[in-house]
Scaffold this active site. Structure first.
Site, PDB file in Angstrom:
ATOM      1  N   ASP A  11      57.083  56.428  30.983  1.00 25.08           N
ATOM      2  CA  ASP A  11      56.789  57.611  31.792  1.00 25.08           C
ATOM      3  C   ASP A  11      57.562  58.752  31.142  1.00 25.08           C
ATOM      4  OD1 ASP A  11      56.154  59.455  33.789  1.00 25.08           O
ATOM      5  OD2 ASP A  11      57.789  58.804  35.077  1.00 25.08           O
ATOM      6  N   GLU A  71      52.114  57.044  30.275  1.00 27.38           N
ATOM      7  CA  GLU A  71      51.481  57.882  31.286  1.00 27.38           C
ATOM      8  C   GLU A  71      51.098  59.209  30.655  1.00 27.38           C
ATOM      9  OE1 GLU A  71      52.855  60.089  35.309  1.00 27.38           O
ATOM     10  OE2 GLU A  71      53.091  57.903  35.338  1.00 27.38           O
ATOM     11  N   ASP A 144      61.657  56.923  38.158  1.00 24.68           N
ATOM     12  CA  ASP A 144      61.033  57.142  36.852  1.00 24.68           C
ATOM     13  C   ASP A 144      60.945  55.827  36.081  1.00 24.68           C
ATOM     14  OD1 ASP A 144      60.898  60.311  36.558  1.00 24.68           O
ATOM     15  OD2 ASP A 144      62.767  59.765  37.563  1.00 24.68           O
TER      16      ASP A 144
END
Length: 183
Positions: A11, A71, A144
């Site tokens: 991410d 992502e 996260d």
């Protein structure tokens, strides 16, 4: 494809980069680890990009992932934030590409849908579902890391779902076999 593979999920972010790793053996996934790279203490954006690259290389060299799931940035209202996020993603991708590791991008909604069945799920819902699926003890304070792990799990769920081996002799054959895709 070999029986065992490791997937690194990322991410990307310029404040916190979350990441998670899973191992896939005999079509079953198991949790390896998740963590985050804290970047908020650095004010120089280029220093942050360098650290993202170095940490991604370190993860690759330590765990030897076979694939990377990342992502994709989503479009927000702030163009500058989007640009910085895109750079962070690009640097992480460059690290994987420098080691010749295949990379797949997933939109945040697709990741949430794969994990929870709801493309609008909250970070907390995604984290709780991962905790349950992978038997993770305590969740991290910042989510996260679970977002990075979610990218890896999403990739596992989507592996092999692409149509492979379908070929067409030409445009006419494609149209005949896919009338719903051509308008």
């Amino acid at each position: 494809m070999k029986g065992e593979r490791i997937i690194l999920g990322i991410d990307p972010g310029t404040t916190i980069m979350g990441f998670g790793l899973i191992k896939v053996e005999n079509k079953k996934m198991s949790f390896i680890q998740m963590n985050e790279l804290q970047l908020s203490k650095y004010s120089d954006h280029y220093k942050k990009l360098k650290l993202i690259f170095e940490r991604t290389i370190e993860l690759i060299d330590t765990y030897h992932p076979d694939e990377i799931a990342i992502e994709a940035p989503f479009f927000g209202k702030n163009v500058q934030s989007m640009l910085k996020l895109g750079r962070a993603q690009g640097v992480a991708m460059a690290a994987g590409l420098s080691r010749e590791i295949p990379i797949t991008e997933y939109l945040p909604k697709k990741i949430k849908m794969a994990i929870t069945g709801n493309g609008n799920a909250s970070k907390e819902q995604v984290a709780k579902m991962l905790q349950s699926q992978l038997n993770i003890g305590k969740l991290p304070k910042n989510l996260d890391a679970t977002d990075g792990l979610a990218a890896a799990v999403c990739h596992f769920y989507n592996s092999g779902k692409t149509e492979i081996g379908k070929s067409y002799t030409g445009w006419d054959a494609f149209i005949k076999q896919n009338p719903d895709k051509v308008k």
